[in-house]
Design a protein around this motif. Structure first.
Motif, PDB file in Angstrom:
ATOM      1  N   PRO A  88      -6.680   2.581  17.857  1.00 25.49           N
ATOM      2  CA  PRO A  88      -5.866   3.792  17.677  1.00 25.49           C
ATOM      3  C   PRO A  88      -4.682   3.598  16.724  1.00 25.49           C
ATOM      4  CG  PRO A  88      -6.457   3.518  19.978  1.00 25.49           C
ATOM      5  CD  PRO A  88      -6.872   2.257  19.285  1.00 25.49           C
ATOM      6  N   GLN A  89      -3.908   2.533  16.925  1.00 23.65           N
ATOM      7  CA  GLN A  89      -2.736   2.311  16.086  1.00 23.65           C
ATOM      8  C   GLN A  89      -3.128   1.999  14.651  1.00 23.65           C
ATOM      9  OE1 GLN A  89       0.598   2.727  16.924  1.00 23.65           O
ATOM     10  NE2 GLN A  89       0.742   2.563  14.696  1.00 23.65           N
ATOM     11  N   ARG A  90      -4.114   1.132  14.466  1.00 21.13           N
ATOM     12  CA  ARG A  90      -4.542   0.778  13.114  1.00 21.13           C
ATOM     13  C   ARG A  90      -5.110   1.986  12.378  1.00 21.13           C
ATOM     14  NH1 ARG A  90      -8.607  -4.004  13.422  1.00 21.13           N
ATOM     15  NH2 ARG A  90      -8.396  -3.888  11.152  1.00 21.13           N
ATOM     16  N   LEU A  91      -5.863   2.815  13.084  1.00 25.33           N
ATOM     17  CA  LEU A  91      -6.446   3.996  12.466  1.00 25.33           C
ATOM     18  C   LEU A  91      -5.354   4.979  12.051  1.00 25.33           C
ATOM     19  CD1 LEU A  91      -9.175   5.207  11.715  1.00 25.33           C
ATOM     20  CD2 LEU A  91      -9.235   6.303  13.954  1.00 25.33           C
ATOM     21  N   ALA A  92      -4.341   5.152  12.896  1.00 27.22           N
ATOM     22  CA  ALA A  92      -3.230   6.043  12.558  1.00 27.22           C
ATOM     23  C   ALA A  92      -2.488   5.543  11.321  1.00 27.22           C
ATOM     24  CB  ALA A  92      -2.277   6.158  13.747  1.00 27.22           C
ATOM     25  N   ASP A  93      -2.266   4.223  11.237  1.00 24.33           N
ATOM     26  CA  ASP A  93      -1.573   3.648  10.077  1.00 24.33           C
ATOM     27  C   ASP A  93      -2.367   3.867   8.792  1.00 24.33           C
ATOM     28  OD1 ASP A  93       0.390   2.807  11.815  1.00 24.33           O
ATOM     29  OD2 ASP A  93      -0.346   0.744  11.944  1.00 24.33           O
ATOM     30  N   LEU A  94      -3.662   3.646   8.861  1.00 24.38           N
ATOM     31  CA  LEU A  94      -4.495   3.808   7.668  1.00 24.38           C
ATOM     32  C   LEU A  94      -4.570   5.270   7.239  1.00 24.38           C
ATOM     33  CD1 LEU A  94      -7.444   1.355   8.466  1.00 24.38           C
ATOM     34  CD2 LEU A  94      -5.601   1.025   6.829  1.00 24.38           C
ATOM     35  N   GLN A  95      -4.665   6.180   8.191  1.00 27.30           N
ATOM     36  CA  GLN A  95      -4.720   7.600   7.853  1.00 27.30           C
ATOM     37  C   GLN A  95      -3.422   8.066   7.205  1.00 27.30           C
ATOM     38  OE1 GLN A  95      -5.837   9.071  11.744  1.00 27.30           O
ATOM     39  NE2 GLN A  95      -7.938   9.459  11.089  1.00 27.30           N
ATOM     40  N   GLN A  96      -2.310   7.489   7.648  1.00 27.58           N
ATOM     41  CA  GLN A  96      -1.028   7.821   7.033  1.00 27.58           C
ATOM     42  C   GLN A  96      -0.982   7.321   5.588  1.00 27.58           C
ATOM     43  OE1 GLN A  96       2.363   6.174   9.044  1.00 27.58           O
ATOM     44  NE2 GLN A  96       3.832   7.390   7.901  1.00 27.58           N
ATOM     45  N   ARG A  97      -1.469   6.110   5.374  1.00 28.20           N
ATOM     46  CA  ARG A  97      -1.473   5.548   4.019  1.00 28.20           C
ATOM     47  C   ARG A  97      -2.405   6.312   3.081  1.00 28.20           C
ATOM     48  NH1 ARG A  97      -2.972  -0.343   3.305  1.00 28.20           N
ATOM     49  NH2 ARG A  97      -2.610   0.328   1.150  1.00 28.20           N
ATOM     50  N   ILE A  98      -3.582   6.676   3.590  1.00 27.24           N
ATOM     51  CA  ILE A  98      -4.550   7.360   2.740  1.00 27.24           C
ATOM     52  C   ILE A  98      -4.069   8.752   2.369  1.00 27.24           C
ATOM     53  CG2 ILE A  98      -5.982   8.558   4.443  1.00 27.24           C
ATOM     54  CD1 ILE A  98      -7.395   6.362   1.660  1.00 27.24           C
ATOM     55  N   GLY A  99      -3.125   9.292   3.167  1.00 28.19           N
ATOM     56  CA  GLY A  99      -2.600  10.622   2.877  1.00 28.19           C
ATOM     57  C   GLY A  99      -1.536  10.636   1.793  1.00 28.19           C
ATOM     58  N   ILE A 100      -1.036   9.470   1.405  1.00 27.59           N
ATOM     59  CA  ILE A 100      -0.022   9.391   0.347  1.00 27.59           C
ATOM     60  C   ILE A 100      -0.737   9.411  -1.007  1.00 27.59           C
ATOM     61  CG2 ILE A 100       1.826   8.017  -0.651  1.00 27.59           C
ATOM     62  CD1 ILE A 100       2.261   6.787   2.126  1.00 27.59           C
ATOM     63  N   PRO A 101      -0.463  10.419  -1.866  1.00 28.24           N
ATOM     64  CA  PRO A 101      -1.171  10.508  -3.152  1.00 28.24           C
ATOM     65  C   PRO A 101      -0.769   9.384  -4.101  1.00 28.24           C
ATOM     66  CG  PRO A 101       0.573  12.147  -3.045  1.00 28.24           C
ATOM     67  CD  PRO A 101       0.501  11.517  -1.692  1.00 28.24           C
ATOM     68  N   LEU A 102      -1.667   9.064  -5.005  1.00 32.72           N
ATOM     69  CA  LEU A 102      -1.383   8.059  -6.026  1.00 32.72           C
ATOM     70  C   LEU A 102      -0.346   8.582  -7.016  1.00 32.72           C
ATOM     71  CD1 LEU A 102      -4.970   6.750  -6.896  1.00 32.72           C
ATOM     72  CD2 LEU A 102      -3.138   5.435  -5.843  1.00 32.72           C
ATOM     73  N   LYS A 103       0.527   7.702  -7.460  1.00 33.00           N
ATOM     74  CA  LYS A 103       1.512   8.069  -8.472  1.00 33.00           C
ATOM     75  C   LYS A 103       0.838   8.168  -9.839  1.00 33.00           C
ATOM     76  CE  LYS A 103       5.308   5.714  -6.068  1.00 33.00           C
ATOM     77  NZ  LYS A 103       6.345   4.655  -6.170  1.00 33.00           N
ATOM     78  N   GLU A 104       1.299   9.133 -10.606  1.00 31.77           N
ATOM     79  CA  GLU A 104       0.731   9.299 -11.941  1.00 31.77           C
ATOM     80  C   GLU A 104       1.077   8.117 -12.835  1.00 31.77           C
ATOM     81  OE1 GLU A 104      -1.363  11.528 -13.022  1.00 31.77           O
ATOM     82  OE2 GLU A 104      -1.418  12.509 -11.068  1.00 31.77           O
ATOM     83  N   ASP A 105       2.360   7.723 -12.830  1.00 28.15           N
ATOM     84  CA  ASP A 105       2.821   6.598 -13.644  1.00 28.15           C
ATOM     85  C   ASP A 105       3.349   5.506 -12.722  1.00 28.15           C
ATOM     86  OD1 ASP A 105       2.283   7.879 -16.086  1.00 28.15           O
ATOM     87  OD2 ASP A 105       4.167   8.998 -15.925  1.00 28.15           O
ATOM     88  N   VAL A 106       2.829   4.321 -12.893  1.00 27.31           N
ATOM     89  CA  VAL A 106       3.262   3.185 -12.082  1.00 27.31           C
ATOM     90  C   VAL A 106       4.157   2.302 -12.938  1.00 27.31           C
ATOM     91  CG1 VAL A 106       2.546   1.201 -10.718  1.00 27.31           C
ATOM     92  CG2 VAL A 106       1.157   3.266 -10.712  1.00 27.31           C
ATOM     93  N   VAL A 107       5.459   2.307 -12.629  1.00 23.41           N
ATOM     94  CA  VAL A 107       6.416   1.479 -13.348  1.00 23.41           C
ATOM     95  C   VAL A 107       7.093   0.563 -12.337  1.00 23.41           C
ATOM     96  CG1 VAL A 107       8.479   1.438 -14.793  1.00 23.41           C
ATOM     97  CG2 VAL A 107       6.819   3.292 -15.047  1.00 23.41           C
ATOM     98  N   PRO A 108       6.994  -0.735 -12.510  1.00 23.07           N
ATOM     99  CA  PRO A 108       7.646  -1.656 -11.577  1.00 23.07           C
ATOM    100  C   PRO A 108       9.142  -1.387 -11.502  1.00 23.07           C
ATOM    101  CG  PRO A 108       6.114  -2.829 -12.999  1.00 23.07           C
ATOM    102  CD  PRO A 108       6.209  -1.442 -13.536  1.00 23.07           C
ATOM    103  N   PRO A 109       9.751  -1.548 -10.320  1.00 23.47           N
ATOM    104  CA  PRO A 109      11.175  -1.233 -10.162  1.00 23.47           C
ATOM    105  C   PRO A 109      12.088  -2.007 -11.108  1.00 23.47           C
ATOM    106  CG  PRO A 109      10.111  -1.557  -8.021  1.00 23.47           C
ATOM    107  CD  PRO A 109       9.119  -1.959  -9.054  1.00 23.47           C
ATOM    108  N   ASP A 110      11.736  -3.255 -11.412  1.00 20.89           N
ATOM    109  CA  ASP A 110      12.590  -4.088 -12.268  1.00 20.89           C
ATOM    110  C   ASP A 110      12.101  -4.141 -13.699  1.00 20.89           C
ATOM    111  OD1 ASP A 110      10.261  -5.437 -11.757  1.00 20.89           O
ATOM    112  OD2 ASP A 110      11.208  -7.407 -11.586  1.00 20.89           O
ATOM    113  N   ALA A 111      11.318  -3.133 -14.106  1.00 22.61           N
ATOM    114  CA  ALA A 111      10.693  -3.180 -15.438  1.00 22.61           C
ATOM    115  C   ALA A 111      11.718  -3.278 -16.560  1.00 22.61           C
ATOM    116  CB  ALA A 111       9.814  -1.943 -15.621  1.00 22.61           C
ATOM    117  N   ASP A 112      12.858  -2.539 -16.435  1.00 23.31           N
ATOM    118  CA  ASP A 112      13.849  -2.514 -17.525  1.00 23.31           C
ATOM    119  C   ASP A 112      14.530  -3.859 -17.717  1.00 23.31           C
ATOM    120  OD1 ASP A 112      13.256   0.129 -17.971  1.00 23.31           O
ATOM    121  OD2 ASP A 112      14.893   0.895 -16.714  1.00 23.31           O
ATOM    122  N   SER A 113      14.549  -4.685 -16.662  1.00 21.00           N
ATOM    123  CA  SER A 113      15.224  -5.974 -16.772  1.00 21.00           C
ATOM    124  C   SER A 113      14.349  -7.041 -17.430  1.00 21.00           C
ATOM    125  CB  SER A 113      15.652  -6.458 -15.382  1.00 21.00           C
ATOM    126  OG  SER A 113      14.512  -6.706 -14.565  1.00 21.00           O
TER     127      SER A 113
END
Length: 296
Positions: free
Chosen positions: A121-146
């Motif tokens: 139950p807990q693992r399934l709930a965690d995975l369903q929450q993750r799968i519901g988050i849409p993919l970002k259009e642009d992936v830029v690492p947080p420290d990219a500018d440095s």
């Protein structure tokens, strides 16, 4: 015969009678065919096996592996035994140890599958929450500018490539496990039937009359080997039953894990592409600067 041998044989007869009665009346495992898509939500799982592994009292009737190993050593050093008898006893004891080890491994795997089903139950709930988050259009690492300079960019590109390779490996392993479970589930009922037949065959051997003229020591180790074989088969049956329950109950869980693993690879690929572009731009700028310096 020795008093110890007579006690073991009496226990074996009682145990075999119970096992044969239970195995004849037991229902076969029903194994539905798995679909990789449009899978229904599983019912609330239970981790308690329908058929429990052998009770502790049954296991205690057998010598421990340490005792059997010590017995093998004693036999090897016994000057009163002829070579043929020594070899026979050693083989029987070796097989008994093998059976007990296999039984312990089956029990450990059964308990792991029980825990997997209990955590569903807990693992399934965690995975369903993750799968519901849409993919970002642009992936830029947080420290990219440095990160500046061609050398630093090449290091980050190499790290990103290593990360995506590891994620691809994980995704492949998840897919392989989903496929393995899908292929094994239809086989479990027949494997259990075969194990029940083996259980009855070994039980009949234990119930058979004692052969005449055989040394008590030989009959004792043979009886112990058959008892260990019974224990091994019972643990294998318990494992097959738990496999059926766990694989059926966690089908959706593993499908989501596979989908998320594939999505993680896509996100990591985008990060690789980002660093590839940054590195290519840095190389182009460096080449232009070197060409300009050469013209001066």
């Amino acid at each position: 015969f020795s008093l110890r041998f007579q006690k073991w044989r009496l226990l074996a007869v009682l145990m075999v009678a119970i096992i044969i009665t239970n195995s004849v009346s037991a229902q076969d495992v029903v194994v539905p065919v798995e679909s990789k898509t449009d899978i229904a939500q599983p019912a609330a799982p239970t981790g308690t096996p329908a058929t429990e592994p052998p009770a502790t009292s049954t296991i205690a009737a057998l010598p421990s592996i340490a005792e059997l190993s010590a017995q093998r050593l004693t036999i090897q050093q016994d000057p009163d035994l002829d070579e043929a008898t020594r070899t026979l006893l050693d083989q029987q004891l070796s097989k008994t140890i093998e059976n007990i080890q296999a039984a312990e491994q089956s029990e450990a795997r059964t308990m792991a599958l029980v825990k997997e089903l209990e955590s569903l139950p807990q693992r399934l709930a965690d995975l369903q929450q993750r799968i519901g988050i849409p993919l970002k259009e642009d992936v830029v690492p947080p420290d990219a500018d440095s990160v500046q300079g061609l050398d630093a960019l090449m290091i980050r590109l190499k790290e990103a490539e290593s990360a995506v390779a590891a994620l691809r490996q994980k995704a492949q392993e998840t897919t392989d496990e989903v496929d393995r479970r899908s292929a094994r589930r239809p086989q479990l009922a027949e494997l259990k039937n075969q194990a029940n037949l083996q259980l009855q065959e070994v039980g009949q051997l234990l119930l058979a009359p004692l052969p005449e003229g055989e040394a008590p020591a030989v009959m004792e180790v043979k009886t112990t080997r058959l008892q260990s074989r019974l224990l091994r088969i019972r643990r294998e049956i318990a494992l097959l039953e738990q496999e059926s329950r766990t694989y059926e109950g966690t089908t959706r869980l593993w499908t989501l894990q596979r989908d998320l693993a594939e999505r993680d690879v896509q996100e990591a690929d985008r990060i690789v592409q980002y660093w590839q572009k940054r590195t290519a731009d840095a190389r182009r700028i460096q080449a232009e600067e070197e060409a300009a310096a050469a013209r001066q």
